[in-house]
Scaffold this motif. Structure first.
Motif, short mmCIF file in Angstrom:
data_model
loop_
_atom_site.label_atom_id
_atom_site.label_comp_id
_atom_site.label_asym_id
_atom_site.label_seq_id
_atom_site.Cartn_x
_atom_site.Cartn_y
_atom_site.Cartn_z
N ALA A 110 29.05 64.92 38.93
CA ALA A 110 28.68 64.46 37.59
C ALA A 110 27.25 64.86 37.25
N ALA A 111 26.35 64.74 38.22
CA ALA A 111 24.95 65.12 37.98
C ALA A 111 24.81 66.61 37.76
N LEU A 155 31.49 70.14 26.06
CA LEU A 155 32.58 70.17 27.03
C LEU A 155 32.09 69.73 28.42
N CYS A 156 30.92 70.21 28.82
CA CYS A 156 30.35 69.79 30.11
C CYS A 156 30.04 68.29 30.11
N ALA A 157 29.58 67.77 28.97
CA ALA A 157 29.31 66.34 28.87
C ALA A 157 30.59 65.54 29.06
N PHE A 158 31.68 66.02 28.49
CA PHE A 158 32.97 65.33 28.65
C PHE A 158 33.42 65.33 30.11
N LEU A 161 31.39 62.86 32.05
CA LEU A 161 31.84 61.51 31.75
C LEU A 161 33.11 61.15 32.53
N GLU A 162 34.05 62.08 32.56
CA GLU A 162 35.30 61.81 33.25
C GLU A 162 35.10 61.69 34.76
N ARG A 165 33.63 58.34 35.37
CA ARG A 165 34.66 57.30 35.19
C ARG A 165 35.57 57.21 36.41
N GLN A 166 35.96 58.35 36.94
CA GLN A 166 36.78 58.36 38.14
C GLN A 166 36.02 57.82 39.34
N SER A 167 34.71 58.08 39.38
CA SER A 167 33.88 57.59 40.48
C SER A 167 33.84 56.06 40.48
#
Length: 230
Positions: A110-111, A155-158, A161-162, A165-167
């Motif tokens: 994510a980072a 798109l990278c931001a999405f 985020l996902e 969220r999974q984390s």
């Protein structure tokens, strides 16, 4: 509305999206975690974290702010707070939060993806600056890559985020974790706003920079100058 006015509005919206995404990346209120509270009049430990830092907050739970069946918090209650930066590649103090190697990999991903989003935003901003300072066809030409870069940033931001969220979902569903409650904070909301604004407005800017299609293509072809034969 004139085409140039639409482009100016799109640029303004993109600036707002950039501010939202940058705020999300540098702050640490993506998710808030709460453990189970067993006893009253004791201190419990809640946590909130972002892409780079974890903050633990020690909150005193009294009968006034205790809700049966709920965890420690809310995080807005007064208490001592201790923040530490993640040590992604070495075992550190965040081991209690990120119990598994795969959990740390989620956070690293994510980072890293958020960094790509910032990079695309910078490239888009450079193209916009070149468009504002340029003249003639070169000015309009730079709007096309700018729109593409901003759409890629969204798109990278999405994706970031996902992954986050999974984390959080994986962390809560683990049988070994102490966390029983979670919710997403205002940094996560900023990232969501950044994704929507960057992606949609980037596509809009790309469409606005395209040449206008002729209303009557057959007339345009008939009026076109013949090719020079050599």
């Amino acid at each position: 509305m004139h085409k140039r006015t639409k482009i100016k509005i799109a640029i303004f919206v993109l600036l707002v999206g950039m501010a939202c995404m940058f705020t999300a990346v540098v702050t640490d209120h993506w998710a808030v975690l709460s453990p189970k509270v067993d006893k009253l009049n004791e201190t419990c430990e809640a946590a909130h974290f972002g892409l780079w830092r974890l903050c633990k907050k020690y909150i005193y739970i009294s009968s006034e702010n205790y809700v049966e069946g709920h965890g420690c918090g809310p995080i807005s209650l007064p208490g001592d707070e201790n923040c530490t930066y993640f040590k992604h590649f070495t075992p550190g103090e965040e081991a209690e939060i990120f119990e598994y190697k795969t959990q740390k990999e989620y956070n690293i991903s994510a980072a890293a993806i958020s960094i790509f989003s910032l990079a695309f935003m910078i490239l888009g901003a450079l193209c916009l600056m070149g468009s504002c300072t340029g003249k003639g066809k070169g000015r309009d030409y730079l709007l096309k890559p700018a729109g593409m870069f901003y759409a890629f940033a969204g798109l990278c931001a999405f994706i970031s985020l996902e992954v986050m969220r999974q984390s959080v979902k994986r962390m809560i569903e683990s049988e070994d974790t102490i966390w029983i409650e979670y919710y997403y904070g205002w940094s996560f909301a900023c990232a969501c706003a950044g994704f929507v604004l960057l992606f949609l407005t980037g596509l809009a800017l790309l469409l606005l920079s395209m040449p206008q299609m002729p209303r009557n293509p057959w007339e345009t072809c008939m009026d076109a100058e013949p090719e020079q034969m050599e």
